[in-house]
Design a protein around this motif. Sequence first.
Motif, PDB file in Angstrom:
ATOM      1  N   TRP A 151       0.758  -1.187  -0.184  1.00  0.00           N
ATOM      2  CA  TRP A 151      -0.010  -0.095   0.011  1.00  0.00           C
ATOM      3  C   TRP A 151       0.708   1.355   0.221  1.00  0.00           C
ATOM      4  CZ3 TRP A 151      -1.815   3.267   4.444  1.00  0.00           C
ATOM      5  CH2 TRP A 151      -2.658   4.008   4.147  1.00  0.00           C
ATOM      6  N   ILE A 152       2.062   1.203   0.547  1.00  0.00           N
ATOM      7  CA  ILE A 152       2.762   2.239   0.844  1.00  0.00           C
ATOM      8  C   ILE A 152       3.743   2.671  -0.762  1.00  0.00           C
ATOM      9  CG2 ILE A 152       4.819   3.407   2.081  1.00  0.00           C
ATOM     10  CD1 ILE A 152       3.666   2.126   4.485  1.00  0.00           C
ATOM     11  N   PHE A 153       4.470   1.394  -1.062  1.00  0.00           N
ATOM     12  CA  PHE A 153       5.348   1.485  -1.972  1.00  0.00           C
ATOM     13  C   PHE A 153       4.780   1.178  -3.203  1.00  0.00           C
ATOM     14  CE2 PHE A 153       8.120   0.448   1.852  1.00  0.00           C
ATOM     15  CZ  PHE A 153       9.084   1.685   1.808  1.00  0.00           C
ATOM     16  N   GLU A 154       3.805   0.719  -3.546  1.00  0.00           N
ATOM     17  CA  GLU A 154       3.173   0.529  -4.752  1.00  0.00           C
ATOM     18  C   GLU A 154       2.842   2.006  -5.671  1.00  0.00           C
ATOM     19  OE1 GLU A 154       0.621   0.052  -8.224  1.00  0.00           O
ATOM     20  OE2 GLU A 154      -0.129   0.632  -6.224  1.00  0.00           O
ATOM     21  N   PRO A 155       2.312   2.900  -5.359  1.00  0.00           N
ATOM     22  CA  PRO A 155       2.150   4.002  -5.972  1.00  0.00           C
ATOM     23  C   PRO A 155       3.668   4.656  -6.201  1.00  0.00           C
ATOM     24  CG  PRO A 155       0.756   4.154  -4.072  1.00  0.00           C
ATOM     25  CD  PRO A 155       1.711   2.898  -3.703  1.00  0.00           C
ATOM     26  N   LEU A 156       4.596   4.625  -5.301  1.00  0.00           N
ATOM     27  CA  LEU A 156       5.766   5.014  -5.527  1.00  0.00           C
ATOM     28  C   LEU A 156       6.516   4.623  -6.749  1.00  0.00           C
ATOM     29  CD1 LEU A 156       8.048   7.249  -4.734  1.00  0.00           C
ATOM     30  CD2 LEU A 156       8.925   5.292  -3.266  1.00  0.00           C
ATOM     31  N   SER A 157       6.484   3.297  -6.611  1.00  0.00           N
ATOM     32  CA  SER A 157       7.005   2.444  -7.761  1.00  0.00           C
ATOM     33  C   SER A 157       6.253   2.487  -9.238  1.00  0.00           C
ATOM     34  CB  SER A 157       7.064   0.825  -7.361  1.00  0.00           C
ATOM     35  OG  SER A 157       5.903   0.411  -7.168  1.00  0.00           O
ATOM     36  N   SER A 158       5.147   2.437  -9.164  1.00  0.00           N
ATOM     37  CA  SER A 158       4.477   2.695 -10.371  1.00  0.00           C
ATOM     38  C   SER A 158       4.426   4.353 -10.876  1.00  0.00           C
ATOM     39  CB  SER A 158       2.891   2.579 -10.148  1.00  0.00           C
ATOM     40  OG  SER A 158       2.364   3.577  -9.363  1.00  0.00           O
ATOM     41  N   PHE A 159       4.948   5.255 -10.077  1.00  0.00           N
ATOM     42  CA  PHE A 159       4.945   6.610 -10.727  1.00  0.00           C
ATOM     43  C   PHE A 159       6.422   6.529 -11.003  1.00  0.00           C
ATOM     44  CE2 PHE A 159       7.285  10.672  -9.744  1.00  0.00           C
ATOM     45  CZ  PHE A 159       6.590  11.409 -10.413  1.00  0.00           C
ATOM     46  N   LEU A 160       7.505   6.034 -10.372  1.00  0.00           N
ATOM     47  CA  LEU A 160       8.824   5.870 -10.896  1.00  0.00           C
ATOM     48  C   LEU A 160       9.162   5.073 -12.168  1.00  0.00           C
ATOM     49  CD1 LEU A 160      11.116   5.446  -7.652  1.00  0.00           C
ATOM     50  CD2 LEU A 160      10.953   7.384  -9.225  1.00  0.00           C
ATOM     51  N   GLU A 161       8.048   3.881 -12.355  1.00  0.00           N
ATOM     52  CA  GLU A 161       8.232   3.325 -13.528  1.00  0.00           C
ATOM     53  C   GLU A 161       7.700   4.112 -14.760  1.00  0.00           C
ATOM     54  OE1 GLU A 161       6.219  -0.923 -15.236  1.00  0.00           O
ATOM     55  OE2 GLU A 161       6.187  -0.505 -13.197  1.00  0.00           O
TER      56      GLU A 161
END
Length: 58
Positions: free
Chosen positions: A17-27
Amino acid sequence: MFLLLFFVLLIQFFTYWIFEPLSSFLEYFLEIRFFPIIALLGLILLFSGKNIEHKKIK
């Protein structure tokens, strides 16, 4: 045993829940093909010869 499994699943849920939005944004922003170049530059900067501990304090 079930309590331990519950805590593990809870930790996995909050990590996703915490890191999925960050990783999708970076991707999306950097595109996946640039990650090896960025990781290589990061490792070069991390292990470069300029280190504060090598300076002698008088």
